[in-house]
Design a protein around this motif. Structure first.
Motif, PDB file in Angstrom:
ATOM      1  N   ALA A  24       0.829  -1.209   0.000  1.00  0.00           N
ATOM      2  CA  ALA A  24       0.000   0.000   0.000  1.00  0.00           C
ATOM      3  C   ALA A  24       0.864   1.259   0.000  1.00  0.00           C
ATOM      4  O   ALA A  24       0.528   2.240  -0.666  1.00  0.00           O
ATOM      5  N   HIS A  25       1.982   1.247   0.747  1.00  0.00           N
ATOM      6  CA  HIS A  25       2.876   2.413   0.728  1.00  0.00           C
ATOM      7  C   HIS A  25       3.345   2.693  -0.699  1.00  0.00           C
ATOM      8  O   HIS A  25       3.356   3.852  -1.138  1.00  0.00           O
ATOM      9  N   ALA A  26       3.715   1.647  -1.423  1.00  0.00           N
ATOM     10  CA  ALA A  26       4.179   1.825  -2.802  1.00  0.00           C
ATOM     11  C   ALA A  26       3.023   2.223  -3.719  1.00  0.00           C
ATOM     12  O   ALA A  26       3.136   3.167  -4.507  1.00  0.00           O
ATOM     13  N   ASP A  27       1.915   1.502  -3.620  1.00  0.00           N
ATOM     14  CA  ASP A  27       0.759   1.741  -4.475  1.00  0.00           C
ATOM     15  C   ASP A  27       0.182   3.139  -4.281  1.00  0.00           C
ATOM     16  O   ASP A  27      -0.229   3.793  -5.238  1.00  0.00           O
ATOM     17  N   ARG A  28       0.178   3.607  -3.045  1.00  0.00           N
ATOM     18  CA  ARG A  28      -0.384   4.926  -2.726  1.00  0.00           C
ATOM     19  C   ARG A  28       0.660   6.040  -2.867  1.00  0.00           C
ATOM     20  O   ARG A  28       0.389   7.181  -2.589  1.00  0.00           O
ATOM     21  N   HIS A  30       3.393   6.863  -1.211  1.00  0.00           N
ATOM     22  CA  HIS A  30       3.667   7.614   0.015  1.00  0.00           C
ATOM     23  C   HIS A  30       5.047   8.264   0.020  1.00  0.00           C
ATOM     24  O   HIS A  30       5.191   9.388   0.497  1.00  0.00           O
ATOM     25  N   THR A  31       6.043   7.586  -0.493  1.00  0.00           N
ATOM     26  CA  THR A  31       7.396   8.159  -0.482  1.00  0.00           C
ATOM     27  C   THR A  31       7.460   9.405  -1.346  1.00  0.00           C
ATOM     28  O   THR A  31       7.945  10.452  -0.903  1.00  0.00           O
ATOM     29  N   SER A  32       6.946   9.322  -2.558  1.00  0.00           N
ATOM     30  CA  SER A  32       7.021  10.495  -3.439  1.00  0.00           C
ATOM     31  C   SER A  32       6.121  11.616  -2.932  1.00  0.00           C
ATOM     32  O   SER A  32       6.499  12.793  -2.997  1.00  0.00           O
ATOM     33  N   ARG A  33       4.965  11.289  -2.387  1.00  0.00           N
ATOM     34  CA  ARG A  33       4.090  12.324  -1.831  1.00  0.00           C
ATOM     35  C   ARG A  33       4.742  12.985  -0.628  1.00  0.00           C
ATOM     36  O   ARG A  33       4.642  14.210  -0.453  1.00  0.00           O
ATOM     37  N   VAL A  74      -1.718   5.138   8.499  1.00  0.00           N
ATOM     38  CA  VAL A  74      -3.136   4.814   8.643  1.00  0.00           C
ATOM     39  C   VAL A  74      -3.710   4.376   7.294  1.00  0.00           C
ATOM     40  O   VAL A  74      -4.444   3.384   7.204  1.00  0.00           O
ATOM     41  N   GLU A  75      -3.354   5.098   6.240  1.00  0.00           N
ATOM     42  CA  GLU A  75      -3.840   4.748   4.906  1.00  0.00           C
ATOM     43  C   GLU A  75      -3.309   3.376   4.480  1.00  0.00           C
ATOM     44  O   GLU A  75      -4.060   2.559   3.924  1.00  0.00           O
ATOM     45  N   ALA A  76      -2.041   3.088   4.753  1.00  0.00           N
ATOM     46  CA  ALA A  76      -1.470   1.784   4.388  1.00  0.00           C
ATOM     47  C   ALA A  76      -2.154   0.657   5.165  1.00  0.00           C
ATOM     48  O   ALA A  76      -2.396  -0.420   4.618  1.00  0.00           O
ATOM     49  N   ASP A  77      -2.474   0.906   6.431  1.00  0.00           N
ATOM     50  CA  ASP A  77      -3.201  -0.098   7.217  1.00  0.00           C
ATOM     51  C   ASP A  77      -4.565  -0.383   6.586  1.00  0.00           C
ATOM     52  O   ASP A  77      -4.956  -1.543   6.417  1.00  0.00           O
ATOM     53  N   GLU A  78      -5.280   0.675   6.228  1.00  0.00           N
ATOM     54  CA  GLU A  78      -6.609   0.501   5.637  1.00  0.00           C
ATOM     55  C   GLU A  78      -6.535  -0.249   4.308  1.00  0.00           C
ATOM     56  O   GLU A  78      -7.330  -1.161   4.047  1.00  0.00           O
ATOM     57  N   PHE A  79      -5.566   0.114   3.472  1.00  0.00           N
ATOM     58  CA  PHE A  79      -5.470  -0.534   2.167  1.00  0.00           C
ATOM     59  C   PHE A  79      -4.991  -1.981   2.294  1.00  0.00           C
ATOM     60  O   PHE A  79      -5.338  -2.817   1.457  1.00  0.00           O
ATOM     61  N   SER A  80      -4.235  -2.291   3.320  1.00  0.00           N
ATOM     62  CA  SER A  80      -3.865  -3.687   3.560  1.00  0.00           C
ATOM     63  C   SER A  80      -5.127  -4.529   3.745  1.00  0.00           C
ATOM     64  O   SER A  80      -5.256  -5.613   3.177  1.00  0.00           O
TER      65      SER A  80
END
Length: 152
Positions: A24-28, A30-33, A74-80
């Motif tokens: 989810a971190h990669a898909d969303r 997060h690093t670039s954002r 929180v977003e990565a947890d939800e998308f998991s």
């Protein structure tokens, strides 16, 4: 993902939950954002305060970044949970990881100073999302996972 984490986990569902969280971190993105926000804040501070912002401005920028980091967690947890909903895995597998991690290393850092949300809050949110999607408490055969742990 590293062997120590696999050895720490107890079930294949937990492994799937942690993998879903990291995906989810990669898909969303997060690093670039995060980098965009960090450099955007730094740029705005340099415009407002000159080329050398004082210590207080640097602290304010850092605290702002912590909030973004917590939001991404929180977003990565939800998308998991969402990702695992369409699999045979119990979609609240990441909650098991956080329960075990919190029991072994209770946190003393206030959440507003941390890059990650409070583990108890995360467990509640993951379990609530799993309940909402009706995908918790599935039973997964752990034989292959246990064999992997034995080999490691």
């Amino acid at each position: 993902m590293f062997s120590g984490l696999i050895k720490f986990l107890e079930t294949e569902d937990q492994l799937a939950g942690v993998l879903g969280h990291e995906i989810a971190h990669a898909d969303r993105r997060h690093t670039s954002r995060s980098l965009q926000k960090e450099f955007g804040v730094s740029f705005l501070l340099s415009l407002l305060l000159g080329e050398n912002p004082n210590q207080l401005a640097q602290i304010a920028a850092s605290l702002g970044q912590l909030r973004f980091s917590r939001e991404y967690e929180v977003e990565a947890d939800e998308f998991s949970v969402r990702y695992l909903n369409s699999t045979p895995y119990s979609c609240d597998g990441a909650a098991g990881f956080f329960i075990k991690a919190a029991a072994q290393a209770p946190t003393s850092t206030p959440e507003f100073l941390s890059t990650h949300p409070n583990p108890g809050t995360r467990v509640e949110a993951i379990q609530a999302k799993a309940k909402e999607l009706n995908c918790a408490s599935r039973t997964t055969d752990n034989a292959s996972f246990l064999e992997l742990k034995r080999i490691l």
